[in-house]
Design an enzyme around this catalytic site. Structure first.
Site, PDB file in Angstrom:
ATOM      1  N   PHE A 129       0.863  -1.185   0.000  1.00  0.00           N
ATOM      2  CA  PHE A 129       0.000   0.000   0.000  1.00  0.00           C
ATOM      3  C   PHE A 129       0.904   1.241   0.000  1.00  0.00           C
ATOM      4  O   PHE A 129       1.800   1.350   0.849  1.00  0.00           O
ATOM      5  CB  PHE A 129      -0.879  -0.028   1.246  1.00  0.00           C
ATOM      6  CG  PHE A 129      -1.995   0.961   1.225  1.00  0.00           C
ATOM      7  CD1 PHE A 129      -3.175   0.688   0.540  1.00  0.00           C
ATOM      8  CD2 PHE A 129      -1.876   2.158   1.895  1.00  0.00           C
ATOM      9  CE1 PHE A 129      -4.213   1.612   0.535  1.00  0.00           C
ATOM     10  CE2 PHE A 129      -2.908   3.083   1.892  1.00  0.00           C
ATOM     11  CZ  PHE A 129      -4.084   2.805   1.206  1.00  0.00           C
ATOM     12  N   ASP A 201       2.286  -5.137   8.783  1.00  0.00           N
ATOM     13  CA  ASP A 201       1.071  -4.324   8.631  1.00  0.00           C
ATOM     14  C   ASP A 201      -0.099  -5.294   8.466  1.00  0.00           C
ATOM     15  O   ASP A 201      -0.120  -6.103   7.535  1.00  0.00           O
ATOM     16  CB  ASP A 201       1.210  -3.409   7.412  1.00  0.00           C
ATOM     17  CG  ASP A 201       0.038  -2.446   7.287  1.00  0.00           C
ATOM     18  OD1 ASP A 201      -1.077  -2.793   7.760  1.00  0.00           O
ATOM     19  OD2 ASP A 201       0.215  -1.358   6.712  1.00  0.00           O
ATOM     20  N   TYR A 226     -11.044   0.239  10.770  1.00  0.00           N
ATOM     21  CA  TYR A 226     -12.223   0.598   9.955  1.00  0.00           C
ATOM     22  C   TYR A 226     -12.485  -0.381   8.829  1.00  0.00           C
ATOM     23  O   TYR A 226     -13.495  -0.270   8.141  1.00  0.00           O
ATOM     24  CB  TYR A 226     -12.107   2.027   9.403  1.00  0.00           C
ATOM     25  CG  TYR A 226     -10.859   2.343   8.623  1.00  0.00           C
ATOM     26  CD1 TYR A 226     -10.706   1.933   7.298  1.00  0.00           C
ATOM     27  CD2 TYR A 226      -9.820   3.065   9.201  1.00  0.00           C
ATOM     28  CE1 TYR A 226      -9.560   2.225   6.594  1.00  0.00           C
ATOM     29  CE2 TYR A 226      -8.661   3.361   8.494  1.00  0.00           C
ATOM     30  CZ  TYR A 226      -8.543   2.937   7.194  1.00  0.00           C
ATOM     31  OH  TYR A 226      -7.400   3.217   6.489  1.00  0.00           O
ATOM     32  N   LYS A 227     -11.575  -1.335   8.595  1.00  0.00           N
ATOM     33  CA  LYS A 227     -11.804  -2.330   7.532  1.00  0.00           C
ATOM     34  C   LYS A 227     -12.588  -3.497   8.135  1.00  0.00           C
ATOM     35  O   LYS A 227     -13.751  -3.341   8.470  1.00  0.00           O
ATOM     36  CB  LYS A 227     -10.466  -2.732   6.910  1.00  0.00           C
ATOM     37  CG  LYS A 227      -9.834  -1.565   6.138  1.00  0.00           C
ATOM     38  CD  LYS A 227      -8.439  -1.832   5.607  1.00  0.00           C
ATOM     39  CE  LYS A 227      -7.924  -0.611   4.839  1.00  0.00           C
ATOM     40  NZ  LYS A 227      -6.474  -0.636   4.609  1.00  0.00           N
ATOM     41  N   ARG A 375     -12.192  -5.347  -7.102  1.00  0.00           N
ATOM     42  CA  ARG A 375     -11.863  -5.972  -5.819  1.00  0.00           C
ATOM     43  C   ARG A 375     -13.157  -6.256  -5.059  1.00  0.00           C
ATOM     44  O   ARG A 375     -14.025  -5.378  -4.941  1.00  0.00           O
ATOM     45  CB  ARG A 375     -10.973  -4.999  -5.049  1.00  0.00           C
ATOM     46  CG  ARG A 375     -10.269  -5.576  -3.872  1.00  0.00           C
ATOM     47  CD  ARG A 375      -9.225  -4.599  -3.365  1.00  0.00           C
ATOM     48  NE  ARG A 375      -9.842  -3.408  -2.772  1.00  0.00           N
ATOM     49  CZ  ARG A 375      -9.309  -2.713  -1.783  1.00  0.00           C
ATOM     50  NH1 ARG A 375      -8.137  -3.060  -1.280  1.00  0.00           N
ATOM     51  NH2 ARG A 375      -9.906  -1.654  -1.305  1.00  0.00           N
TER      52      ARG A 375
HETATM   53  C1  LIG Z   1      -5.794   0.697   4.404  1.00  0.00           C
HETATM   54  C2  LIG Z   1      -4.311   0.659   4.524  1.00  0.00           C
HETATM   55  C3  LIG Z   1      -3.599   1.745   5.068  1.00  0.00           C
HETATM   56  C4  LIG Z   1      -4.317   3.005   5.482  1.00  0.00           C
HETATM   57  O1  LIG Z   1      -3.524   3.804   6.288  1.00  0.00           O
HETATM   58  P1  LIG Z   1      -4.152   5.009   7.127  1.00  0.00           P
HETATM   59  O2  LIG Z   1      -2.987   5.756   7.577  1.00  0.00           O
HETATM   60  O3  LIG Z   1      -4.915   4.390   8.272  1.00  0.00           O
HETATM   61  O4  LIG Z   1      -5.043   5.776   6.213  1.00  0.00           O
HETATM   62  C5  LIG Z   1      -2.234   1.619   5.225  1.00  0.00           C
HETATM   63  N1  LIG Z   1      -1.575   0.498   4.843  1.00  0.00           N
HETATM   64  C6  LIG Z   1      -2.231  -0.555   4.297  1.00  0.00           C
HETATM   65  C7  LIG Z   1      -1.479  -1.781   3.919  1.00  0.00           C
HETATM   66  C8  LIG Z   1      -3.609  -0.495   4.106  1.00  0.00           C
HETATM   67  O5  LIG Z   1      -4.257  -1.520   3.544  1.00  0.00           O
END
Ligand SMILES: *Cc1c(COP(=O)(O)O)cnc(C)c1O
Length: 416
Positions: A129, A201, A226-227, A375
């Site tokens: 990400f 992560d 939040y996921k 997705r």
């Molecule tokens: C959703 C997601 C994020 C989001 O990060 P925020 O700082 O909470 O917005 C970060 N890393 C990964 C791998 C994600 O899937």
């Protein structure tokens, strides 16, 4: 599977079927995006009302003590801990993934700098990400000590890329686009064999797959609520640090909530002993309070049962798309092997963006990720087998009628 009735029969036999009643699902909607924003637990509306009208409205500042606001990051961290194989007082709910990554990556790099200053490489994946990579880039620029970010293009290259030059391997367990899942125990062992630290992560793992952080011997972890944990839009993230590291590292965002005695108003920072030092400043209490409603649903089941249903939902989706939409250019990008995937399934289609918009207009909500990826997230707490059947039938219809060609499905919103 050849008929909708077979899907209905699977739902009748599903041990998790009653949990769906605890979610406020909108009518006429098949929601396959719980991997991006989980559905609201029914309890959340009442909880918000209590927090706003009673705790804030009536008790005002007294609620920091009387409603337990100040203790929330630690108390909810303990409630989340069993879902990720963490121990008591090893998790705090706070800030965002990006901010928590900055804290923990920085702490990990500094710890390695004391142990073995020759190590100057942070390893990750190019397909991670982007925010995770941006945070590493920002930290490296800040440290200005000649760190290198070594990115691999395929998970199979990680074992070679993680060598004796590596300080920290920063790995997202489940890839946000493809759904590929790493074997956390095996990769952590390799990282340790090479003398590096393992920072995981869990954005697409927590609440989606069983995670055993302590059993895997991992060093640090971050994730969001939040996921799959259904905490609400922008609800705070979490940070995990095992007891063995807690007092050995200091994170750089040395705000007052991480101080050992914040209300002594000491002009000098002294980190809390334990997990509290990973906090920074005052938290968004309304949003954080709602995280508990999502976590409470998980207390009524267990991650093994969730995993079993998740695998069955994903398998069924792959089977139905490949058998019923085989006339169309859809390519599976998620591993077929159950052990190598999380709880979402992605297909590429040359017109992926428009196809997803047409699906959403028909009430089947998934999302789109560049390039070309449709997705679909499967969240066993509220997704039924019949939803999978109906979603695939809608997809087939959208592709067969080419309804995705309508001009309104071509324009992009700010959030895809
Ligand atoms: C959703 C997601 C994020 C989001 O990060 P925020 O700082 O909470 O917005 C970060 N890393 C990964 C791998 C994600 O899937």
């Amino acid at each position: 599977m050849n008929t909708r009735e077979e899907a209905v029969a699977l739902d009748s036999a599903d041990p998790l079927r009653t949990l769906r009643d605890q979610f406020a699902l909108p009518a006429q909607t098949i929601y396959l995006d719980g991997n991006s924003l989980g559905v609201a637990p029914r309890a959340a509306a009442q909880r918000a009302q209590t927090v706003i009208a009673a705790e804030w409205g009536e008790s005002l500042i007294r609620s920091w003590n009387s409603a337990g606001w100040f203790a929330l990051p630690r108390r909810l961290g303990n409630k989340l801990a069993p879902l990720i194989g963490a121990g008591e007082n090893e998790v705090v709910i706070t800030d965002t993934i990006s901010v928590n990554l900055f804290k923990l990556l920085s702490a990990a790099v500094n710890l390695q700098n004391e142990r073995d200053p020759k190590r100057r490489v942070i390893v990750s994946e190019r397909s991670n990400f982007p925010s995770d990579l941006y945070i590493a880039q920002g930290l490296m620029a800040q440290l200005d000590r000649g760190y290198e970010l070594r990115l691999v293009d395929d998970p199979s290259e990680l074992p070679t890329a993680i060598d004796e030059d590596v300080a920290v391997a920063m790995i997202t367990q489940v890839n946000y686009r493809t759904g590929y899942m790493h074997d956390m125990a095996a990769l952590t062992k390799h990282i340790h064999d090479k003398g590096a630290l393992a920072l995981w992560d869990l954005a697409h793992s927590a609440g989606a797959v069983p995670v055993d952080l302590n059993g895997s011997g991992a060093d640090f972890a971050v994730g969001c609520t939040y996921k799959y944990l259904n905490g609400g839009p922008g609800s705070p993230a979490f940070a995990w640090v095992p007891k063995r590291h807690q007092n050995e590292i200091v994170q750089p965002l040395s705000g007052w909530w991480g101080h050992r005695a914040p209300f002594e108003m000491d002009p000098t920072y002294a980190p809390d002993t334990g997990i509290g030092r990973f906090l920074c400043g005052t938290q968004g209490i309304v949003s954080m309070s709602l995280v508990e409603c999502g976590l409470d649903v998980f207390l009524q089941t267990d991650m093994q049962a969730i995993r079993r249903k998740s695998q069955a939902l994903c398998d069924l989706f792959i089977e139905l798309v490949e058998s019923r939409c085989d006339a169309f250019p859809l390519t599976l990008v998620t591993p077929r092997d159950q052990a190598q995937r999380g709880s979402h399934v992605s297909f590429e289609h040359p017109e992926g963006y428009a196809v997803m918009q047409a699906l959403i207009a028909r009430g089947v909500i998934g999302d789109y990720r560049e390039p070309h990826v449709l997705r679909f997230g499967f969240t066993p707490l509220y997704t039924r087998f019949v939803d999978v059947w109906d979603a695939v039938e809608t997809l087939r219809d959208v592709l067969a009628t080419e309804s995705w060609r309508a001009p309104e499905f071509m324009t992009r919103g700010a959030v895809t």
